[in-house]
Structure formats: structure tokens, C-alpha cells
Enzyme design. Structure first.
Site, PDB file in Angstrom:
ATOM      1  CG  HIS A 360      -2.121  -0.851   1.085  1.00  0.00           C
ATOM      2  ND1 HIS A 360      -3.303  -0.431   0.529  1.00  0.00           N
ATOM      3  CD2 HIS A 360      -2.307  -2.142   1.421  1.00  0.00           C
ATOM      4  CE1 HIS A 360      -4.177  -1.423   0.541  1.00  0.00           C
ATOM      5  NE2 HIS A 360      -3.592  -2.478   1.072  1.00  0.00           N
ATOM      6  CE  LYS A 551      -7.164  13.769  -0.357  1.00  0.00           C
ATOM      7  NZ  LYS A 551      -7.042  12.535  -1.087  1.00  0.00           N
ATOM      8  NE  ARG A 552      -4.621   8.174   6.476  1.00  0.00           N
ATOM      9  CZ  ARG A 552      -3.360   7.852   6.198  1.00  0.00           C
ATOM     10  NH1 ARG A 552      -2.437   7.904   7.126  1.00  0.00           N
ATOM     11  NH2 ARG A 552      -3.020   7.470   4.992  1.00  0.00           N
ATOM     12  CE  LYS A 557      -3.664  10.825   2.702  1.00  0.00           C
ATOM     13  NZ  LYS A 557      -4.323  10.108   1.588  1.00  0.00           N
ATOM     14  CB  THR A 659     -10.434   4.760  -2.024  1.00  0.00           C
ATOM     15  OG1 THR A 659     -10.112   5.091  -0.669  1.00  0.00           O
ATOM     16  CG2 THR A 659      -9.713   3.492  -2.442  1.00  0.00           C
ATOM     17  CE  LYS A 663     -14.149   6.246  -0.001  1.00  0.00           C
ATOM     18  NZ  LYS A 663     -13.487   6.578   1.279  1.00  0.00           N
TER      19      LYS A 663
HETATM   20  C1  LIG Z   1     -12.218   6.865   1.537  1.00  0.00           C
HETATM   21  C2  LIG Z   1     -11.797   7.286   2.870  1.00  0.00           C
HETATM   22  C3  LIG Z   1     -10.458   7.588   3.113  1.00  0.00           C
HETATM   23  C4  LIG Z   1      -9.409   7.559   2.041  1.00  0.00           C
HETATM   24  O1  LIG Z   1      -9.337   8.830   1.408  1.00  0.00           O
HETATM   25  P1  LIG Z   1      -8.110   9.223   0.478  1.00  0.00           P
HETATM   26  O2  LIG Z   1      -8.538  10.516  -0.100  1.00  0.00           O
HETATM   27  O3  LIG Z   1      -7.984   8.146  -0.554  1.00  0.00           O
HETATM   28  O4  LIG Z   1      -6.922   9.340   1.339  1.00  0.00           O
HETATM   29  C5  LIG Z   1     -10.102   7.981   4.377  1.00  0.00           C
HETATM   30  N1  LIG Z   1     -11.006   8.066   5.372  1.00  0.00           N
HETATM   31  C6  LIG Z   1     -12.306   7.791   5.166  1.00  0.00           C
HETATM   32  C7  LIG Z   1     -13.258   7.922   6.290  1.00  0.00           C
HETATM   33  C8  LIG Z   1     -12.747   7.382   3.921  1.00  0.00           C
HETATM   34  O5  LIG Z   1     -14.038   7.089   3.740  1.00  0.00           O
END
Ligand SMILES: *Cc1c(COP(=O)(O)O)cnc(C)c1O
Length: 817
Positions: A360, A551-552, A557, A659, A663
Site C-alpha cells: 500500500h 482525507k488524513r 497529501k 479511494t 468516491k
Molecule cells: C475513503 C476514505 C479515506 C481515504 O481517502 P483518500 O482521499 O484516498 O486518502 C479515508 N477516510 C475515510 C473515512 C474514507 O471514507
């Protein structure tokens, strides 16, 4: 006892039947009546009524798995970021409307009820959420799959913002009980730690260990639109002896329970990050704890229908979600060789047939290694096994590469530089029949750069399986307005065949459809605006461009790139307030690992910039900056459908897949992003003209670094950027306090700007101009948004799981009768 036919109530799914079920469950499950029931009790009773309807399917699936003697997949993950279950289960069973009606007839508002359910937040971010999407897809495709992990008592911490700072509070998600799980006190395994090894009768014995029991808790995972269901089995630590009786008898009650407390700590909490030295030993214990119980459990299950190990590899596939469960490899070797007395070579052959591994991340600091001294102390037998695997592997490798000592050093399972450490990714690669990355770019970098030595040694082992997301949760459940619009136009089948969405392409120039699409987005924006107002007292206009980075919080990022652009925009608005500005709401959400100081400072900066911008009368509605606390699955479901713009701006070569990007695009947001991770494939799928791509490519990042990257020069030459950075440093956003953000300034300007924020700034700002221009043309924007939705079919986790099933696990769906 003889088997008898039990008689069950037939549970049908009319609103009336559900109403009776809820009443029954309230009375006999919760132990209350309508007079004394609190909202929480209604939720519990309703959840039990739903669960009852899942159980029959679950029993049947399990029985058929045994009857068909299927190959099973064991998906091992330290994290499962599941979120809420109630609505998801209703949709899977097709009883959402009926339940709504049943509750309404009892005077209960289902909408309010669902908000009471705590998120099962047994994960940090993308990796854990991927595991949850995979469970959903495995069940939906009737793949006989088991999730295995840890039942943390405390999940991901709750994030509050107090005086601008992130404050972490424990997430005791089990406080009100968990109606979705079945405790299995009869399923317990002993897990050993410490001790030493001896030889006896030609076998190794691991003796003088301390031990803890692992007890199973099972959660039903329903498939969508199928009667197939799967199991998520999570392990909880139980002391092997409840009390130290001798201490108790001596009247020392505290000491009598101390050992119990200590051993049960192993499943107490999810690690918010694994970089703190204090937590490392406990983290290692957790990793071993859950894989040991899992390996014992899957061997037991195999032996229920097979008397020898002859068909083990035909019937078992074990998948390692990142390196956290890699100790499953030496543990399975130990169980086979030491306990079941399978000869070493035969055992190793079996191991290499059953394991597969997903990498990952390639960032060196995130590749897991364990100190040999710690392993000596905690898992002496496993260390011996790892050394033996390494000896065999290096012998074979050196025959293959012709005794090239440099290659041998690089591929060794042991890092010999400084303190000796075990490289868990290397162990995973050597033991697995397949190793995959999570996007084309990531898999390519893995094969060509980071693990190229291994790719030469094992040419057929490396492959790619691009991540995906479940459309059930991330579109059907999260965005009712958009999903019912899609249903009305192309039917409902997209939920299980996401490629159906391509049919929307033909509708993008249909003005009626475009108008309805725009209206659906607007409803989702209003829903978010209402929440922001209610929770944070923050007013935003739903016609503004909603620009989300959720995102985190992590340097790679590049939330900082976004903030810098916000500041530059703010300065420009102040200079020319009368220009024709596209109103924007820039929304951030995400948690910072508790030990990650700079990430926490970034949160502070976002908050401080928001304070200044949002209260500037010269700016008004032209720009708002909001940090929404406590990002998690449920908040994501609320926020993502409201996005116009999706920020996916990691430095190229750092985001393995992402991911969140999927979404957001699936919900009709346009992406501003770098050519990184799955952004590249999203771009292929939705068309470059429907995204805003900018910045350095992965190989350009490498070249720039090699040729000597000088961020200070960019700072000196870009006036608008310099002003923004000087404001950050000078206390402009921190009430004149010049120290608060000095680390941010220096990281970017003086300490090398490792993630090349300044290098990409100009291109990013230019891409943001293009965003504004497109948004002004509402029709063009909506057409692009529709193209995004229409192109996202291949990012269903159903496609991802089908690829794993066919190419890696080689399992077939259960024949569901
Ligand atoms: C999808 C998701 C992530 C991943 O987000 P990235 O933008 O790919 O880092 C992190 N936290 C939650 C709660 C998510 O649903």
C-alpha cells in the site's frame, strides 16, 4: 443430544412484519417497552429485527460453503473502517422503505435514529476503508470470504478542535452495545508470547511462554441483492486466567486483576499511528495476536472436512492487507512444522501457494520493519523461522543472480545496516504467490523501482489490481438524490454492475437531465450547509463552488498546497473585491496522527486562515474556509455528495491509489489533481477534459530532486506565493504570533520542501483558474460532472474483487441456491 428441527417464526419483510419484529425485539431483546424506550433502545431493537433477517441467510451460506467444499479467502487486515451498519443492511436486504414505514407507525423517525448509531471506526483511513469495501463486494459477488482482524475496544480517536488545535478523545464505540456482533466464547485460541525454544524428538518446542486467549466475535456481512453473506471475525483478548488466585487469597485484589488487565490490553485500542516507539511492542503483540488466532482458526476449519493437508492449497487463500499481518507467514510455518509435524519443505511449498500480499505504500518511512532484538524477546521461534526462510531464499537468490553481494544485501529479509531489523515487505514478497500494487502507477513503481530486484527474481509474481469502492455505500446510500435520479433514467442495476453508468453519457446534453442532476447536487450541498450551520455555526451559500479536501492530514497529501492557494486567493480578493469572483467554500476534514506534530500544525493553520478569511467583511461570500472536525465514514457520506471539486493533489509518486478520489468523482465532483495513484486511471476513464490535471509527473519529481531542487528560489521569484508564506511566518493569521507556523515556513522554504509544494504551486494556481472559468459556465460544469459519474464504472470494488478472485486467489463464487 439428538438433532431436532427447530421451528422459527417466518420473518417476512413487510412493514407490518417489521413492526412486530421491532416490538418483539424491544421486549425480549432490549427488555423495555414503548413507554420506557429511549431513542437508543429503538435503534437497538430495530437493528436486532434487521439482524434476525440476516441470520437465516448467513446459516444457509455457511452450510452451502461446507457442502460445496469451496475454496475460502481469508482477508487479513489490522483495520476495517466500516462506519455504520443499519442503513447499509436495510439497503442490502431491500427493506429500507418498509423499515421507515414500520418505525414511523411506531412514532419513531428513522432519520434521527440512524444518526445515533456509532461508526465502527476500526481503522485510520484509506487502507481500512478499502478492507470494508472489499467485504461488501466479496459478499455481493458470493465469494466465500472471511475478514479477520482485531475487535478494538477503542477505535480511531474522536477529533475535536479546541482553540484551533486537534484534541483526541477516546472512541468507546461499544458503550451502548453492538447489536451486529455475535460473541463466540466457544471459539477461543491460546496465543503465546516470549519464552524460548528447545529441541525435543526432532521437533522444536516453544516453551515457558506467557499466553493470552483470543476470543472470536462474528459480524454478518450481507451481500447486496443476494442471499450470500460473509463473516467478519474479530478477535478480542481474554486473559487465560481471570484472576491471580494466590494474590486474591492473600487479599491483594489489585494485583489479582493486574495480570488480566495487562494481557487484555492487546486488543484495547487501534494505533492511530505506528511511529511512536512507546507503542511499538504492543503494536507487534497486536499483529501477532490476531494472525496467530486466525491461522489456528483456518486450520481448524480446514480440518473439519479434510483429514490431511493434501488439499490445503486448493481450499485456502490468505491475503495480507499490507505488511501488518505478515507474521501469519512464520506462524503458519510454525503451526505446520512444529505442531502438525509437516516437513519443512512441504510446509514452505504450501505457504507459498496460499499467501498473497498487497503493498500500500512505497514511502521508505512507511515500510514496516521490526527490530531483531524485540522479536528475539517476544517471538523467538518466529525469528528462527524467518532466519531459516531467509537462508534458503538467499541461497536460491545468489544462485540466480550469480553471487552479487549488493543484490543479496538489498533483498535480504534482514536489514543489516545498524540495528538489525526484519523487513516485513520482503518476507511478504518471498512467501507470496502474488504481490500487487493498488493502481497502475503504483504497481509500476513497485516493479521497476522499489522492488525491482524481486521482480527479476520472481518475474511472474508482481501484478496490479487497482482499488475500487462499493457503489452501494458511496452512491446509493450516501446520495439519495443522485441515486434516485440515476434509477429513473437507467434503472437500478448499476448498484451491482457499475459499468451501467456509461449510459448516462448519452444524457449529458439532455437539458432536463442536466437540470435534475444539478438540482440533486444542490440538495446535497444544502444538506451539508445545514450541518455546517448546525454543528459549527458556519454559514455557507449552496450556490458557491464547494471545494473539498477530505482525507488524513499528511504532508504528502499536500493540504498545504491548498491552503497556500487559499491565502493567495484571499489576498487577491482583498486587493480587487469588485472583480467577478466565483464564490468558493473550501472545506477540509481529516485527522492528524497524534504524534505527527507538523500535521497538527497544518490543522491549526487551516483553522486560523478560516478565522481571518471568514470574518473579513471585504471578502463576504466570495471565500469561506471551513475545517470540519472528526472526519470518518459517516461524515464522508455526508460531505462527498456535496462536493463540486475534489482535491487530489498529492506529490506524484506518493499516493499509492487513493479511494477518496473515486468516491468524489462517482458523486459528480470534478477532480483537480496530480498524475498520481488512481487519478491517472480516473483521467483515462472520465476524459482529461473533465478534470484539472496539473503539476510534476512522478518521473519529473525524481529528476528535479536529482538535479537539485531549490524551493527558496521559487519563494523568491513568485511574488504572490512569497507574500502568502511571509504572512504565515509573520503571524498574520496567528494574531501576530510569529512562532506558531514557523516550522511550516521552514519546511517549505528552507528544509527542502520534501513534497515539492512550491514546485507545483504555480501550476496548481493556474489549474484553479481553469476551475473558476468552467464553474462560471454552469452547463459545461454539469456536463463534465455527468461525464465523471458516467466514467466511474470500472472503479467499483466489485471489479477489484473479481480481479483478485480470478487472478490472485483463484476462488469461485458460491453457488447460491
Ligand atoms: C475513503 C476514505 C479515506 C481515504 O481517502 P483518500 O482521499 O484516498 O486518502 C479515508 N477516510 C475515510 C473515512 C474514507 O471514507
Amino acid at each position: 443430544m439428538t438433532a431436532v428441527d427447530l421451528e422459527f417464526d417466518q420473518l417476512n419483510s413487510t412493514a407490518d412484519a417489521l413492526r412486530r419484529s421491532i416490538s418483539n425485539r424491544m421486549m425480549y431483546g432490549v427488555g423495555k417497552d414503548a413507554v420506557t424506550a429511549r431513542p437508543q433502545d429503538w435503534l437497538h431493537a430495530a437493528a436486532l429485527a434487521v439482524r434476525d433477517r440476516l441470520v437465516a441467510r448467513w446459516m444457509k451460506t455457511t452450510r452451502q460453503q461446507y457442502e460445496q467444499d469451496v475454496k475460502r479467502v481469508y482477508y487479513l487486515s489490522m483495520e476495517f473502517l466500516i462506519g455504520r451498519t443499519f442503513t447499509n443492511a436495510l439497503l442490502a436486504l431491500g427493506i429500507y422503505e418498509q423499515m421507515n414505514e414500520a418505525l414511523a407507525s411506531l412514532g419513531v423517525d428513522m432519520g434521527a435514529l440512524t444518526e445515533l448509531e456509532p461508526d465502527a471506526a476500526l481503522g485510520n483511513g484509506g487502507l481500512g476503508r478499502l478492507a470494508a469495501c472489499f467485504l461488501d463486494s466479496m459478499a455481493t459477488l458470493a465469494i466465500p470470504g472471511f475478514g479477520y482482524g482485531i475487535r478494538y475496544e477503542y477505535g480511531m480517536f474522536r477529533q475535536q478542535i479546541v482553540d484551533g488545535e486537534q484534541v483526541e478523545t477516546p472512541d468507546y464505540w461499544l458503550r451502548a452495545g453492538n447489536p451486529w456482533e455475535f460473541p463466540r466464547p466457544e471459539v477461543q485460541y491460546v496465543v503465546h508470547f516470549g519464552g524460548r525454544t528447545i529441541q525435543r524428538d526432532g521437533h522444536v518446542e516453544w516453551i515457558e511462554t506467557e499466553h493470552v486467549n483470543a476470543m472470536a466475535y462474528d459480524t454478518v456481512i450481507p451481500g447486496y441483492g443476494t442471499s450470500a453473506t460473509n463473516t467478519l471475525r474479530l478477535w478480542s483478548a481474554r486473559a487465560t486466567e481471570e484472576l491471580d488466585l494466590s494474590a486474591f487469597n492473600q487479599g491483594d485484589y489489585r494485583r489479582a486483576v493486574e495480570a488480566k488487565e495487562h494481557s487484555e490490553n492487546v486488543s484495547r485500542l487501534l494505533y492511530p499511528d505506528d511511529s511512536t516507539p512507546a507503542g511499538r511492542e504492543l503494536r507487534l503483540r497486536q499483529e501477532y495476536f490476531f494472525v496467530s488466532a486466525t491461522m489456528q482458526d483456518l486450520i481448524r476449519r480446514y480440518h473439519r472436512t479434510h483429514s490431511t493437508f493434501g488439499r490445503f492449497a486448493e481450499k485456502v487463500a490468505i491475503h495480507l492487507n499490507d505488511t501488518h499481518p505478515v507474521l501469519a507467514i512464520p506462524e503458519l510455518m510454525r503451526l505446520l512444522v512444529d505442531v502438525h509435524h509437516v516437513p519443512w519443505d512441504r510446509a514452505w511449498q504450501m505457504v507459498q501457494q496460499v499467501f498473497s500480499y498487497t503493498n500500500h505504500t512505497l514511502m521508505p518511512e512507511a515500510l514496516e520493519t521490526w527490530d531483531v532484538d524485540l522479536l528475539t524477546r517476544l517471538l523467538p521461534r518466529h525469528l528462527e523461522i524467518i532466519f531459516d526462510i531467509n537462508a534458503d531464499f538467499l541461497k536460491q537468490a545468489s544462485e540466480q543472480v550469480g553471487h552479487d553481494i549488493e543484490v543479496i544485501r538489498r533483498v535480504s529479509l534482514i536489514d543489516e545496516y545498524g540495528q538489525r531489523r526484519v523487513r516485513m515487505a520482503h518476507l511478504a514478497i518471498v512467501a507470496s504467490q502474488k504481490v500487487n500494487g493498488v493502481s497502475k502507477l503504483h504497481s509500476q513503481l513497485m516493479e521497476r523501482e522499489f522492488f525491482s530486484d524481486f521482480a527479476r527474481l520472481f518475474p511472474d509474481r508482481f501484478t496490479n489490481v487497482t482499488n475500487g469502492i462499493t457503489p452501494r455505500r458511496w452512491l446509493a446510500q450516501a446520495s439519495q438524490p443522485l441515486s434516485s435520479l440515476i434509477d429513473a433514467r437507467i434503472g437500478t442495476h448499476w448498484r451491482t454492475d457499475l459499468l451501467e453508468l456509461t449510459k448516462l453519457r448519452e444524457l449529458k446534453d439532455d437539458p432536463a437531465f442536466a437540470a435534475e442532476f444539478h438540482a440533486a447536487k444542490r440538495r446535497n450541498k444544502i444538506r451539508l450547509a445545514q450541518r455546517l450551520l448546525h454543528d459549527m455555526g458556519c454559514t455557507v451559500h449552496p450556490d458557491a463552488l464547494f471545494d473539498l479536501q477530505v482525507k488524513r492530514i499528511h504532508e504528502y497529501k499536500r493540504q498545504l498546497l491548498n491552503v497556500l492557494h487559499v491565502i493567495v486567493r484571499y489576498n487577491r480578493i482583498r486587493a480587487n473585491p469588485e472583480d467577478d469572483w466565483v464564490p468558493r467554500v473550501v472545506v477540509f476534514a481529516g485527522k492528524a496522527a497524534s504524534a505527527y506534530k507538523l500535521a497538527k500544525t497544518i490543522i491549526r493553520l487551516i483553522g486560523d486562515v478560516g478565522e481571518k478569511v471568514n470574518h473579513d467583511p471585504l471578502v463576504g461570500d466570495r471565500l469561506k474556509v471551513v475545517f470540519v472536525p472528526n472526519y470518518g465514514v459517516s461524515l464522508a457520506e455526508l460531505m462527498i455528495p456535496a462536493a463540486d471539486l475534489s482535491e487530489q493533489i498529492s506529490m506524484a509518486g506518493t499516493e499509492a491509489s487513493g479511494t477518496g478520489n473515486m468516491k468524489l468523482a462517482l458523486n459528480g465532483a470534478l477532480t483537480i489533481g496530480t498524475m498520481d495513484g488512481a487519478n491517472i486511471e480516473i483521467c483515462e476513464a472520465v476524459g482529461r477534459e473533465n478534470m484539472f490535471i496539473f503539476g510534476l509527473m512522478a518521473e519529473e519529481v525524481v529528476e528535479l530532486r536529482a538535479s537539485g531542487y531549490r524551493p527558496r528560489r521559487i519563494y523568491e521569484e513568485n511574488e504572490a506565493l512569497r507574500l502568502a508564506l511571509d504572512q504565515i511566518r509573520g503571524g498574520y493569521f496567528s494574531n501576530g504570533n510569529p512562532h506558531r507556523f514557523s516550522d511550516i515556513f521552514h519546511t517549505l522554504v528552507d528544509w527542502g520542501d520534501h513534497y515539492m509544494v512550491l514546485a507545483d504551486f504555480a501550476a496548481y494556481a493556474q489549474a484553479q483558474e481553469a476551475v473558476d472559468a468552467r464553474f462560471r459556465d454552469s452547463r459545461a460544469w454539469t456536463a463534465s460532472a455527468i461525464e465523471n459519474v458516467a466514467g466511474m464504472g470500472r472503479f467499483s470494488s466489485d471489479r477489484t474483487i473479481a480481479e483478485y478472485a480470478n487472478e490472485i486467489w483463484r476462488v469461485k463464487p458460491l453457488d447460491v441456491q
